[in-house]
Design an enzyme around this catalytic site. Sequence first.
Site, PDB file in Angstrom:
ATOM      1  CG  ASP A 115      -2.032  -0.852   1.220  1.00 39.05           C
ATOM      2  OD1 ASP A 115      -2.265  -1.358   0.129  1.00 39.05           O
ATOM      3  OD2 ASP A 115      -2.726  -1.016   2.228  1.00 39.05           O
ATOM      4  CG  ASP A 122      -4.923  -0.128   5.151  1.00 40.57           C
ATOM      5  OD1 ASP A 122      -5.601  -0.539   4.186  1.00 40.57           O
ATOM      6  OD2 ASP A 122      -4.444   1.018   5.198  1.00 40.57           O
TER       7      ASP A 122
END
Length: 1120
Positions: A459, A790
């Site tokens: 990410d 996440d």
Amino acid sequence: MATIDGRPAQYGISLKQLRELMEHRGREGVMKIAENGGIHELCKKLYTSPNEGLSGSKADEEHRRETFGSNVIPPKPPKTFLTLVWEALQDVTLIILEVAALVSLGLSFYKPADEDAPVLQEEEEHHGWIEGLAILISVIVVVIVTAFNDYSKERQFRGLQNRIEGEHKFSVIRGGEVCQISVGDILVGDIAQVKYGDLLPADGCLIQSNDLKVDESSLTGESDHVKKGPDVDPMVLSGTHVMEGSGKMVVTAVGVNSQAGIIFTLLGAAVDEQEAEIKKMKKEAKRANKQKNLTGENDGRSQIKGSQAPSQRETVTSEITKSESEGNHLPQSSSSGAAETGHKKEKSVLQAKLTKLAIQIGYAGSTIAVLTVIILIIQFCIKTFVIDEKPWKNTYANNLVKHLIIGVTVLVVAVPEGLPLAVTLSLAYSVKKMMKDNNLVRHLDACETMGNATAICSDKTGTLTTNRMTVVQSYICEKLCKVLPTLSDIPQHVGNLITMGISVNSAYTSNIMAGHNPGDLPIQVGNKTECALLGFVQGLGVKYQSIRDEITEDKFTRVYTFNSVRKSMGTVIPRPNGGYRLYTKGASEIIMKKCAFIYGHEGTLEKFTRDMQERLIREVIEPMACDGLRTISVAYRDFVPGKAAINEVHIDGEPNWDDEENIMTNLTCLCVVGIEDPVRPEVPDAIRKCQRAGITVRMVTGDNINTARSIASKCGILRPNDDFLILEGKEFNRRIRDSNGDIQQHLIDKVWPKLRVLARSSPTDKYTLVKGIIDSTVSENREVVAVTGDGTNDGPALKKADVGFAMGIAGTDVAKEASDIILTDDNFSSIVKAVMWGRNVYDSIAKFLQFQLTVNVVAVIVAFIGACAVQDSPLKAVQMLWVNLIMDTLASLALATEFPTPDLLLRKPYGRTKPLISRTMMKNILGQALYQLIIIFGLLFVGDVILDIESGRGQELNAGPTQHFTIIFNTFVMMTLFNEINARKIHGQRNVIEGLLTNPIFYTIWIFTMISQVLIIQYGKMAFSTKALTLDQWLWCIFFGIGTLVWGQLITSVPTRKLPKILSWGRGHPEEYTDGMNLGEERFDSIDSDKKPRAGQILWIRGLTRLQTQLAEPIRETEV
């Protein structure tokens, strides 16, 4: 009447009534709560306030715990030390040794009356019992050491489990303040805030909700998301996942009284019952078998019983496994449990290869052991009864037992039972140390897999960047500010709309707190993008909290929560003079397309034409994005009952809020802000290390393509002269799908090798990319992919990846649940440390293998040839057990705890087909074995002449120990000890001493072994079959020992490339090795199966299954 904390001690509703209440769903639930007087009445009965929560006083908390229980499900008690000792005693080879030693002990005291043995022999037989006792004692030592290792390992994993549970916090309101408390401290009556991504820790009834959808598959098995709300379905249950929206609930059941807790308790009871049932069935099956054998009939019923047993047992074990994996808190989803059993992550490469190796060594060792016993017995019989023509005496039984003991000892030395220990120790040690490097490992084998990683899909936000966001540029009323504007710079009505829109239209869990110390930066709590916007409001000089206090959450008409499809968030609130106002914020290009108006110069309202939109994107949004800023637009829309202005919409009743498309159009744009999230200072260096180590880093982000490109360049993911691809999610999908819209692997194969940045991507794109890379056959070895995630929707990608990293700070509970490793600091450089540890595990085990196989080869050959040539093994049973202890237990401790060095990152990943024993290692093993064998046989046949001592060859069986054989034993141990130093390097490095002092465990064990050896030689006497040596003889032994270091340098000089490839072992795909694994599982497959493994197989599999259970049990225990 008794009172607690100024309120009556008797609650308005009992525990039983609450349990019954929570059994209802949907409409029934709404009616049931209405029967109790509604949700606010329920809160009153529990003495709690929907807005203030519990008082938080100690007396109140204690009383609630006593009445309704605490939010902890009691864990299974850990195995006691004695249980572990008992388990270690189950090892077949040890049992054989114990029996042989006891027989030997018994025979040494057995004195047949009819024999007139000479007095001298009696004197010697006086010590006959010592050897038997010594073997028993050494077996006990081995058992205790094994049990202690298992015990400390179990304790370590309990600690790890508690750590993972301790990390699980939840937002509740206490005393009017929102606070994060540990899940175990949640009480009935708490007002909890639930939000997207939470794993619910207790049962509750909703007080208020926004767009709330919950995944209840863990309880119901239904995969569809269930819409929740006070008027639709107010019951939310523990163990379920919030997939969308937010809300507020009053906790009604915790721990064993919650729905998940009830299932868990039943499951525990069912397991105990089933285990009792299985034992009973086993007995019955045995009885039936006996009858069948006696009568010779084929009894059909016992067949049926036998065949039913496995299936029933399988369901139980899968349930047990599932229940064990839950830890102290709430059970995981059963659907994911089912998925796990269906699609087990393939066995770790190392595990598969080691299992096969251990089986092969086992077979070779057993063959030699049996041959040794046969040769010794045949030679003894021929010599005694044929050549000497002596009659049979009962004392000869003792001789035969001694031969058997030698054979069993060869077997003990040959079986590398230290392997599972080395693997477990190495992994457990690494896991413990990785915690300090901010890697919380949930699945043990992830640690080793990480060493083979060839690709990392990361990410952007929070992993590569600091996740400390601030607004640094703004565009308001046609004015672009590169510094923070003041409220006076903005027309008043626009300023009010902006501050109100940001304060109200952000989760009320997002807050900015003052730093701990006066000079500290403020602490951002909750969603970091929202915190940046709230910081912008504060910077304008407005207190956002006062706006929130005025417009509380229960006044909201509707909330459109942020999700990966919308990429925006909207909140509808009533207007003071009738009608409604919708505030929205989100990704600029998405909000812009929905805007029809904009505030121009001096705050005048203007039509927002297509040309103006394009100009704004070209002149404002793109330059911001190219600076690496995330651009967010804030807009609003009014719905009025009376006369509507140009940018308002007239309504008669309440609009249809579900018709999102029509609600979210013709918005009025208020501002565009550029939010900076700086790259973490340590990330560029970490990425360089990855690239040098042969790992490709790809960035997968939901951000704008320009922002993504800018950050990727700053990080070093994009290098100036590389040939790379940067794609947006839409373009990526267009390239990988055929004309029917189906994903094709050959199309993915054209994209992924060059792809470095995937922007504006959805979680599905991330999953597709990960799956595509893993399934690809373009590269020579299968790619091993690590992924960070996440969000709740990252779950599938994290599960699919070889190693899934969840964010410890920003990560949702759902993501953590799906992951293998949790990054406690959300930092990319921690992933690089995980790679280093992973490679270190592989290397540690290779070092141990190199060391152990050398000892194995030498000890087995010496015992075998000694038996053939001298009718006696030069190494006695007790001595071999001592060598076994050195090489198995102590060496695995010493070599498995080597610290990783940065050099590990200078080589490419091994890949899944890399041989377990490389040619370099095989060269070292054979070379050292050759040296040791030459020295030992030299000493055996001519040592007595050279050193001028009495020969130990051809001694009577009961003769005392000789210096000759003591020197052989001592030289062997010295060579083994010095070879342990050689074994520290496996890549052909010359300097084997390098880094020796950085590993205290290694040199402590080495010195301890050396001192023990001196004591054994000088004072071991009959027990260890040794005779004290003179200083001269000691120096010879040490001289031969040090020779291994010199010889090691010679071996290193032999070029490895010239050696044939056949010398490496364990090449090829890990799939080939799974047969070996299945062998080990055969014993568990059925209770009464005809295809029972042969006794020989069971012997090896005992050790091997220990390897598997050592790896599997902790893994299950840590799955929280």
